[in-house]
Write an enzyme that holds these catalytic residues in place. Structure first.
Site, PDB file in Angstrom:
ATOM      1  N   ALA A 118       0.906  -0.993  -0.006  1.00  0.00           N
ATOM      2  CA  ALA A 118      -0.055   0.007   0.038  1.00  0.00           C
ATOM      3  C   ALA A 118       0.837   1.496   0.174  1.00  0.00           C
ATOM      4  CB  ALA A 118      -0.854   0.077   1.207  1.00  0.00           C
ATOM      5  N   LYS A 119       0.211   2.230  -0.205  1.00  0.00           N
ATOM      6  CA  LYS A 119       1.059   3.504  -0.324  1.00  0.00           C
ATOM      7  C   LYS A 119      -0.137   4.629  -0.505  1.00  0.00           C
ATOM      8  CE  LYS A 119       5.250   4.777   0.117  1.00  0.00           C
ATOM      9  NZ  LYS A 119       6.178   4.686   0.572  1.00  0.00           N
ATOM     10  N   GLY A 120       0.410   5.941   0.782  1.00  0.00           N
ATOM     11  CA  GLY A 120      -0.622   6.653   0.791  1.00  0.00           C
ATOM     12  C   GLY A 120       0.555   8.335   0.999  1.00  0.00           C
ATOM     13  N   ASP A 159       7.513   8.482   4.968  1.00  0.00           N
ATOM     14  CA  ASP A 159       8.035   8.491   4.189  1.00  0.00           C
ATOM     15  C   ASP A 159       8.572   9.445   4.071  1.00  0.00           C
ATOM     16  OD1 ASP A 159       7.781   8.575   1.037  1.00  0.00           O
ATOM     17  OD2 ASP A 159       7.963   6.166   1.892  1.00  0.00           O
TER      18      ASP A 159
END
Length: 429
Positions: A118-120, A159
Site C-alpha cells: 500500500a502507499k498513501g 515516508d
C-alpha cells in the site's frame, strides 16, 4: 471514494522515462512474460485492489480554510494486510502512489514479510505549514481514510515528509475513534508509544548491509572503496554515516538544495551537524560545491540514490561511472536507464531489496505491538541483518538460475510469490 481502476498500461508496452507508474507496469509485464502467466492474472496483479482519494479541509493558523488532496492505494493483500508509507510532498499524485504501492507488494513478497503493498500521501509541501497545521492535516487525513486502515487491514508508516510524530498523531486519531489504544495501526512510532528500537535507521542500515555485500560480490574491498550518496534525509544521512563507519570513503552527498564533494572523504558526523544547523549540506566547510547532477556521474565505486524516484534516466545513465548502484529510494532508476546500465555491466541492486530494511523492522514493530512484548536493539539489528543477507543470497541464486538482472529476478520472485498466494486462496465468486 473507493474505485475500481482500469488496467493502467497495455501489458505488452515498453515504458521509457514516462514516470514511476509506467516503469512499475513495465517491470510487472516483463516478469509476467518470464513466468508465462495468462492475461487475466496479469491484469489482477496490475490493478490496485482498492483506492481512496479524499479531500482534506485544513483550517490554517490565520483562520482561513484550504482544501488539500490525499490518497491511499492498496495494491494487493493476498499475502496479508496492506503495508506502506505516507508521504507529504508537492509531487504526490495518484499515479505515483499507485506505483509505490505496487513496489511495496513486491518488496514485502521478496523479503517474505506477510504483507501486501500500500502507499498513501498528501499533495502538500510541509515546509509551508506550521506544526499545529501539520497535526490538523494529519488527523483529518487519518479520519478520512480510517475505514480502510487498521492493524489487520492496512498499516501506514513514515515516508518522505513524515516522521514518527506524524505516526503518533495517526495512531492517536485511530485509537480515539476505536475507543482504546491501538498501537499496531501504524509503524514507525516513537518508542514511548510502542515503536521498535532500531526502526528509525532501519532502512539506512538495510541499504548498507546490501551495499557492502554488493561491493564484495563485485570484488571491491569496502575499506578501499568510494561512494556518493544522493539525498541526505531519513535514508541517505544514516546510510552515508553507516558506510563511513564501515570504512567506505564517502566523497559526495547531496540534498534538494545542492551537493558537496571532498575527494579525501567527508566527515559525515560533522556534516550531519552542519545540515541540522543550517537545513542543508550546502556550504559545508572544506567541501567543494557541485550540482546534484554532477554527483550522479562522479567516478566512485558505489552510488546510492536515496532521495526520490526517476533520477537515473536515459539522459544521464550513460555518464554514470559507479560500478555498483544500490537504490535507497523507491524507483530512482527509470526503465530506459535500467537497460543502459545493464548493457554497461553496472550492478544495480533494486529498491525492493535494497531499501527493504524499513519494512522489515516495521514488521518487527507490528509484531511487538500486537504481542505487547518488546525486543532489544541488538535483537532487532541481528534479525534485520539476517533477513537482508538471506534475501540477497536468494536473489543472486535466482538471477543466476534464470539469467536475469537483479531487478528482473527480484520482480519475478516477488510476483511469483504473490501469484501463488492468490491462486492458493482462490477467486471468491
Amino acid at each position: 471514494m473507493t474505485t475500481n481502476v482500469p488496467l493502467l498500461q497495455e501489458t505488452g508496452s515498453t515504458a521509457r522515462d514516462e514516470g514511476p507508474l509506467a516503469d512499475a507496469q513495465a517491470q510487472l509485464a516483463a516478469a509476467v512474460a518470464t513466468l508465462g502467466y495468462e492475461p487475466g492474472l496479469h491484469e489482477l496483479l496490475a490493478r490496485p485492489r482498492r483506492e481512496m482519494t479524499v479531500s482534506i479541509p485544513l483550517r490554517r493558523d490565520d483562520g482561513s480554510v484550504e482544501v488539500l488532496t490525499g490518497h491511499r492505494v492498496q495494491h494487493n493483500f493476498s499475502r496479508g494486510p496492506a503495508k506502506g508509507g505516507v508521504r507529504y510532498s508537492p509531487r504526490v499524485s495518484l499515479d505515483e502512489v499507485r506505483a509505490l504501492a505496487m513496489w511495496m507488494t513486491w518488496k514485502c513478497a521478496l523479503l517474505d514479510v506477510p504483507y501486501g503493498g500500500a502507499k498513501g500521501g498528501i499533495t502538500v509541501d510541509p515546509r509551508r505549514y506550521t506544526r499545529p497545521e501539520i497535526e490538523r492535516l494529519t488527523r483529518r487525513y487519518t479520519s478520512e481514510i480510517l475505514p480502510i486502515i487498521g492493524p489487520d487491514k492496512d498499516v501506514p508508516a513514515p515516508d518522505i515528509g513524515t516522521d514518527e510524530q506524524t505516526m503518533a498523531w495517526m495512531m492517536d486519531t485511530y485509537s480515539v475513534s476505536s475507543g482504546y489504544t491501538v498501537p499496531g495501526v501504524v509503524t514507525g512510532k516513537p518508542v514511548a508509544l510502542g515503536g521498535s528500537l532500531g526502526r528509525a535507521s532501519a532502512t539506512s542500515a538495510g541499504v548498507v548491509h546490501i551495499a557492502l555485500a554488493a561491493l564484495e560480490h563485485r570484488g571491491i574491498t569496502a575499506t578501499r572503496s568510494t561512494a556518493a550518496v544522493q539525498g541526505f534525509g531519513k535514508v541517505g544521512a544514516d546510510a552515508a554515516l553507516f558506510l563511513a563507519e564501515a570504512g567506505v570513503r564517502v566523497v559526495a552527498v547531496s540534498d534538494q538544495y545542492g551537493a558537496v564533494h571532498q575527494q579525501d572523504g567527508l566527515n559525515i558526523h560533522t556534516l550531519q551537524q552542519h545540515a541540522a544547523a543550517t537545513g542543508s549540506v550546502v556550504g559545508f566547510p572544506g567541501a567543494e560545491a557541485i550540482s546534484g547532477e554532477e554527483l550522479l556521474t562522479l567516478d566512485v565505486d558505489l552510488l546510492v540514490p536515496a532521495a526520490v524516484e526517476g533520477v537515473l534516466t536515459g539522459a544521464n545513465s550513460r555518464d554514470v561511472r559507479a560500478r555498483v548502484i544500490v537504490e535507497g529510494a523507491n524507483g530512482p532508476t527509470t526503465a530506459e536507464a535500467d537497460r543502459i546500465l545493464a548493457d554497461r555491466d553496472v550492478l544495480v541492486v533494486p529498491d525492493i531489496l535494497a531499501n527493504a530494511g524499513g519494512v522489515i523492522v516495521s514488521y518487527f514493530e507490528w509484531v511487538q505491538s500486537n504481542q505487547a512484548y518488546w525486543w532489544s536493539r541488538q535483537e532487532v539489528d541481528d534479525r534485520l541483518a539476517r533477513r537482508m543477507h538471506t534475501a540477497w543470497h536468494h536473489l543472486l541464486d535466482a538471477a543466476a538460475a534464470r539469467g536475469l538482472t537483479l531487478r528482473e529476478a527480484a520482480t519475478v520472485t516477488a510476483v511469483e510469490r504473490v501469484a501463488d498466494a492468490h491462486r492458493t486462496r482462490g477467486l471468491y465468486p
